[in-house]
Design a protein around this motif. Structure first.
Motif, mmCIF file in Angstrom:
data_model
loop_
_atom_site.group_PDB
_atom_site.id
_atom_site.type_symbol
_atom_site.label_atom_id
_atom_site.label_comp_id
_atom_site.label_asym_id
_atom_site.label_seq_id
_atom_site.Cartn_x
_atom_site.Cartn_y
_atom_site.Cartn_z
ATOM 1 N N THR A 145 0.819 -1.219 0.000
ATOM 2 C CA THR A 145 0.000 0.000 0.000
ATOM 3 C C THR A 145 0.857 1.275 0.000
ATOM 4 O O THR A 145 0.410 2.329 -0.447
ATOM 5 C CB THR A 145 -0.981 0.010 1.184
ATOM 6 O OG1 THR A 145 -1.930 1.047 0.984
ATOM 7 C CG2 THR A 145 -0.291 0.237 2.511
ATOM 8 N N GLN A 146 2.091 1.166 0.483
ATOM 9 C CA GLN A 146 2.957 2.352 0.554
ATOM 10 C C GLN A 146 3.276 2.945 -0.819
ATOM 11 O O GLN A 146 3.722 4.069 -0.930
ATOM 12 C CB GLN A 146 4.266 2.021 1.276
ATOM 13 C CG GLN A 146 4.155 1.987 2.774
ATOM 14 C CD GLN A 146 3.595 0.688 3.286
ATOM 15 O OE1 GLN A 146 3.410 -0.264 2.540
ATOM 16 N NE2 GLN A 146 3.306 0.631 4.574
ATOM 17 N N ASN A 183 1.061 3.548 -2.982
ATOM 18 C CA ASN A 183 -0.037 4.486 -3.223
ATOM 19 C C ASN A 183 -0.646 4.425 -4.615
ATOM 20 O O ASN A 183 -0.669 5.418 -5.346
ATOM 21 C CB ASN A 183 0.446 5.933 -2.986
ATOM 22 C CG ASN A 183 0.405 6.287 -1.536
ATOM 23 O OD1 ASN A 183 -0.659 6.483 -0.968
ATOM 24 N ND2 ASN A 183 1.564 6.315 -0.921
ATOM 25 N N THR A 193 -3.521 4.650 -7.015
ATOM 26 C CA THR A 193 -4.857 5.254 -6.975
ATOM 27 C C THR A 193 -5.522 5.320 -8.357
ATOM 28 O O THR A 193 -6.611 5.873 -8.473
ATOM 29 C CB THR A 193 -4.784 6.691 -6.413
ATOM 30 O OG1 THR A 193 -3.786 7.404 -7.139
ATOM 31 C CG2 THR A 193 -4.454 6.710 -4.937
ATOM 32 N N SER A 227 -4.343 2.257 -2.591
ATOM 33 C CA SER A 227 -4.207 3.283 -1.584
ATOM 34 C C SER A 227 -5.433 3.268 -0.669
ATOM 35 O O SER A 227 -6.545 3.013 -1.124
ATOM 36 C CB SER A 227 -4.122 4.632 -2.308
ATOM 37 O OG SER A 227 -3.869 5.630 -1.396
ATOM 38 N N VAL A 252 -0.375 8.911 5.032
ATOM 39 C CA VAL A 252 -0.848 8.669 3.672
ATOM 40 C C VAL A 252 -0.472 7.241 3.302
ATOM 41 O O VAL A 252 0.688 6.939 3.056
ATOM 42 C CB VAL A 252 -0.193 9.659 2.672
ATOM 43 C CG1 VAL A 252 -0.669 9.380 1.259
ATOM 44 C CG2 VAL A 252 -0.474 11.067 3.072
ATOM 45 N N SER A 253 -1.449 6.366 3.332
ATOM 46 C CA SER A 253 -1.223 4.964 3.007
ATOM 47 C C SER A 253 0.104 4.431 3.547
ATOM 48 O O SER A 253 0.934 3.916 2.815
ATOM 49 C CB SER A 253 -1.291 4.740 1.508
ATOM 50 O OG SER A 253 -2.624 4.735 1.105
#
Lengths: 414, 76
Positions: A116-117, A119, A121, A139, A181-182
């Motif tokens: 997930t890091q 991100n 989207t 994300s 953030v994620s």
């Protein structure tokens, strides 16, 4: 509807066993360094990989090694070692954030999942990483509507990973959410020189904060001082909508959590996913699952950003809102295999008929049951106390390394 | 005399000690963990001694910056 893969956290062998016993389809774990729980004292070591792989294979459970911190030059060699050992132990995939890890895993022929890091989207980014990875975590700030658009585009445009199969989308289903953030955050680094991005998060967003105007000294009146501590994510009540978004993997957070947490959360989500599969998912079941989930560690629940939730779902306490807690009672002594009776030595407090006990251990996992029969020092008594040896008929095997707990009500201070 | 100790097995390889005391610490490319230079290993506790008091400040900063608190520095 296609079956969703339920992915469980495993911080140690207790949790791993709890995940396996309660119906996980896959588990994720870190080994010492370069994972988001590097600080935790309960990490696996490199030598544990073959045992993890063996236990999971016996149950046809997939294994994912988290290698998802930022990577410095001096880490490159250990990255190679970790990936090589994972490959040797026949671990299913590595969960990666850094391109160096992705490249290394691909070079050594190991499946890659995008953490997930990174991100992700949008669909173009999915397409880009499809050159390297078969599964991608989106994300955390995406809504289910956005997730659905991405999964539909994967299907329509036939976006395939290196394995030749369509790219699978993974989302978080349950557990801690934070301000970051994620998963990328500098808060610990700024305040305590402890980088979350190296797996050393100090969780200082979970504390009380006040907001003061520096010019006037005016302190804003806050209903809740935990202004940076979101509640925990829970999707069991919207799991039908989550499933409809086309995701293939549901990830449960909690590598730092106790084995009974993993056992209970995985059991609930297993039931929920199976209910969706056989069309028996209903409100009544959701209520009972929620009650079960509230018994273990939580900061209160919300649905995250999946339904386009308005902001302000903050936790109102530093610790857990769990309705139950465990109290250490003693340890395992012996298991009489034929009679299926477990012997325990009580070190603290007491245990009575009618109590719910919890036994945890590296091979036992986390097993809970009510005491209906018990012998205290070979006598039929209702309560055993400190110093006593008790024997209880058990539905599972125990070992001398096991710990015995009693489950009691937890009075939550809010 | 300055005595520096590093409990190496708990290192998460964050690199701060090297940034703050580059003459005393180095990152190992072998296992990604910090190495205390010229140190003796006693059951995972690596200890280095020096008569050069100037190194105290740098090592003290490294000790304070270490997120996993595995560096200790004493001036004796």
């Amino acid at each position: 509807m296609q079956q969703i893969e339920l992915m469980a956290p495993a911080g140690n062998f207790e949790s791993l066993q709890a995940a396996l016993d309660n119906g996980a389809d896959s588990v994720y774990f870190g080994v010492e360094q370069l994972n988001m729980r590097a600080r935790a004292s309960i990490n696996f070591t490199l030598d544990d990989l073959p045992e993890i792989s063996k236990r999971c294979k016996a149950k046809h459970v997939r294994t994912y090694l988290t290698l998802n911190t930022i990577i410095y030059d001096h880490d490159l060699s250990i990255v190679k070692t970790l990936v090589k050992k994972a490959k040797e132990a026949d671990i299913t995939a590595v969960i990666a954030m850094d391109q160096a890890v992705i490249a290394c895993a691909r070079e050594l022929g190991l499946e890659v999942h995008i953490s997930t890091q990174i991100n992700i989207t949008n669909i173009e980014t999915v397409k880009f990483y499809a050159m390297f990875a078969d599964t991608m975590v989106l994300s955390r700030e995406l809504s289910l509507r956005q997730v659905k658009k991405i999964t539909e585009a994967i299907e329509k445009e036939q976006i395939k990973g290196p394995s030749g199969k369509l790219v699978e989308i993974e989302v978080f289903g349950h557990g801690a959410l934070c301000m970051a953030v994620s998963g990328k955050c500098y808060m610990s680094l700024h305040s305590q020189n402890s980088s979350a991005n190296r797996g050393a998060c100090k969780q200082n967003c979970r504390k009380k904060y006040t907001v003061i105007d520096q010019e006037t000294g005016f302190e804003m009146e806050l209903d809740n001082e935990y202004i940076m501590s979101p509640k925990d994510l829970c999707t069991i009540d919207i799991l039908d909508q989550v499933a409809e978004s086309g995701i293939k993997v549901l990830k449960i957070e909690g590598r730092g959590r106790a084995p009974e947490y993993v056992a209970r959360v995985i059991k609930c989500y297993r039931n929920a996913i199976d209910s969706l599969e056989n069309n028996t998912y209903d409100k009544e079941k959701v209520v009972s699952w929620m009650q079960e989930l509230e018994k273990v560690y939580n900061r209160g629940f919300w649905n995250g950003y999946y339904l386009g939730q308005k902001l302000g779902e903050w936790s109102n306490g530093s610790g857990s809102h769990a309705t139950q807690k465990k109290v250490y009672i003693g340890k395992g002594v012996h298991f009489y295999t034929k009679a299926k009776i477990g012997e325990f030595k009580i070190d603290a407090y007491d245990v009575s008929i009618g109590d719910t006990i919890l036994v945890t251990g590296p091979t036992t996992g986390a097993k809970e049951m009510e005491v209906n029969e018990m012998l205290v020092n070979d006598e039929k008594l209702l309560t055993g106390s400190k110093g006593d040896t008790i024997t209880i008929p058990l539905e599972f095997r125990i070992r001398p390394s096991d710990k015995l707990y009693k489950i009691v009500e937890n009075k939550v201070e809010v | 005399m300055v005595v520096i100790t590093l409990q190496r097995n708990k290192c998460i390889g964050c690199n701060y000690c090297v940034e703050l005391a580059p003459n005393q610490f180095q990152m190992s490319k072998k296992d990604g963990k910090s190495v205390l230079l010229h140190a003796k290993d006693k059951k995972g506790f690596f200890t280095a001694k020096s008569n050069d008091d100037i190194i105290f400040d740098a090592c003290d900063k490294a000790s304070k910056a270490c997120p996993v608190n595995i560096i200790s520095v004493k001036n004796i």
